[in-house]
Scaffold this active site. Structure first.
Site, PDB file in Angstrom:
ATOM      1  N   ASP A  30       0.857  -1.189   0.000  1.00 48.55           N
ATOM      2  CA  ASP A  30       0.000   0.000   0.000  1.00 48.55           C
ATOM      3  C   ASP A  30       0.894   1.240   0.000  1.00 48.55           C
ATOM      4  OD1 ASP A  30      -3.219   0.558   0.951  1.00 48.55           O
ATOM      5  OD2 ASP A  30      -1.801   2.217   1.094  1.00 48.55           O
ATOM      6  N   ASN A  85     -13.032  -2.964   2.461  1.00 48.61           N
ATOM      7  CA  ASN A  85     -13.999  -1.866   2.555  1.00 48.61           C
ATOM      8  C   ASN A  85     -14.928  -1.930   1.354  1.00 48.61           C
ATOM      9  OD1 ASN A  85     -12.787  -0.788   4.915  1.00 48.61           O
ATOM     10  ND2 ASN A  85     -11.219   0.226   3.673  1.00 48.61           N
ATOM     11  N   HIS A  98     -10.236  -4.937  -3.441  1.00 44.00           N
ATOM     12  CA  HIS A  98      -8.917  -5.169  -2.859  1.00 44.00           C
ATOM     13  C   HIS A  98      -9.054  -5.628  -1.416  1.00 44.00           C
ATOM     14  CE1 HIS A  98      -9.991  -0.903  -2.446  1.00 44.00           C
ATOM     15  NE2 HIS A  98      -9.347  -0.909  -1.299  1.00 44.00           N
ATOM     16  N   HIS A 100      -7.156  -5.599   2.038  1.00 44.00           N
ATOM     17  CA  HIS A 100      -6.059  -5.014   2.812  1.00 44.00           C
ATOM     18  C   HIS A 100      -5.538  -6.064   3.791  1.00 44.00           C
ATOM     19  CE1 HIS A 100      -6.939  -0.566   2.267  1.00 44.00           C
ATOM     20  NE2 HIS A 100      -8.148  -1.026   1.995  1.00 44.00           N
TER      21      HIS A 100
HETATM   22  P1  5GP Z   1      -9.728   1.748   0.248  1.00 41.37           P
HETATM   23  O1  5GP Z   1      -9.773   3.052   0.996  1.00 41.37           O
HETATM   24  O2  5GP Z   1     -10.407   1.869  -1.100  1.00 41.37           O
HETATM   25  O3  5GP Z   1     -10.219   0.568   1.041  1.00 41.37           O
HETATM   26  O4  5GP Z   1      -8.192   1.454   0.003  1.00 41.37           O
HETATM   27  C1  5GP Z   1      -7.479   1.987  -1.051  1.00 41.37           C
HETATM   28  C2  5GP Z   1      -6.018   1.826  -0.688  1.00 41.37           C
HETATM   29  O5  5GP Z   1      -5.260   2.029  -1.848  1.00 41.37           O
HETATM   30  C3  5GP Z   1      -5.542   2.836   0.353  1.00 41.37           C
HETATM   31  O6  5GP Z   1      -5.011   2.154   1.476  1.00 41.37           O
HETATM   32  C4  5GP Z   1      -4.491   3.648  -0.396  1.00 41.37           C
HETATM   33  O7  5GP Z   1      -3.398   4.033   0.409  1.00 41.37           O
HETATM   34  C5  5GP Z   1      -4.083   2.703  -1.500  1.00 41.37           C
HETATM   35  N1  5GP Z   1      -3.630   3.371  -2.711  1.00 41.37           N
HETATM   36  C6  5GP Z   1      -4.203   4.450  -3.313  1.00 41.37           C
HETATM   37  N2  5GP Z   1      -3.514   4.790  -4.413  1.00 41.37           N
HETATM   38  C7  5GP Z   1      -2.488   3.901  -4.515  1.00 41.37           C
HETATM   39  C8  5GP Z   1      -1.422   3.748  -5.453  1.00 41.37           C
HETATM   40  O8  5GP Z   1      -1.276   4.482  -6.435  1.00 41.37           O
HETATM   41  N3  5GP Z   1      -0.540   2.744  -5.217  1.00 41.37           N
HETATM   42  C9  5GP Z   1      -0.672   1.893  -4.147  1.00 41.37           C
HETATM   43  N4  5GP Z   1       0.249   0.944  -4.019  1.00 41.37           N
HETATM   44  N5  5GP Z   1      -1.659   2.016  -3.246  1.00 41.37           N
HETATM   45  C10 5GP Z   1      -2.558   3.010  -3.424  1.00 41.37           C
END
Ligand code: 5GP
Ligand code: ZN
Length: 112
Positions: A30, A85, A98, A100
């Site tokens: 992440d 999420n 995704h 986590h």
């Molecule tokens: P969500 O909030 O949708 O459950 O999680 C999205 C995750 O994607 C977040 O933890 C965020 O830090 C991660 N993320 C967002 N943009 C990028 C990116 O460009 N590269 C990587 N490796 N992670 C990302």
């Protein structure tokens, strides 16, 4: 999907720190870790969230979970938290399914 961030990681258009990949899934660090270890496991196929796991995709979900466990083991994590999420109110910001995986520190319950 052309405008999806994680599809761009799948295609290589946006770089990520890879941890594992095969024909159907990808695991990478992440970009904004919320724990000493924080990685994501995603399907190569674009599914907006876990509700895209229909009857024909149950094995894909199992594979995502198994890869999450394997990468956690590779990182030496004896405890970890797995989070998915679903929807903006639950904290989803990237609308490509995704998983986590967070570890390396004590976790609180209930989660915020
Ligand atoms: P969500 O909030 O949708 O459950 O999680 C999205 C995750 O994607 C977040 O933890 C965020 O830090 C991660 N993320 C967002 N943009 C990028 C990116 O460009 N590269 C990587 N490796 N992670 C990302
Ligand atoms: Zn996507």
């Amino acid at each position: 999907m052309s405008d999806c961030l994680f599809c761009k990681i799948v295609s290589g258009a946006i770089p990520a720190k890879p941890l594992y990949q095969d024909d159907t899934v990808l695991a990478f660090e992440d970009i904004q870790p919320q724990a000493p270890s924080h990685f994501l496991v995603i399907p190569r196929e674009h599914l907006a969230d876990q509700r895209g796991i229909d009857a024909g995709r149950e094995a894909l979900m199992g594979h995502l979970i198994r890869v999450a466990s394997q990468v956690a083991a590779d990182k030496g994590l004896s405890s970890f938290r797995t989070v998915i999420n679903t929807g903006a109110q639950a904290g989803q910001t990237v609308f490509h399914l995704h998983v986590h995986v967070l570890g390396g520190r004590a976790m609180n319950w209930p989660p915020g």
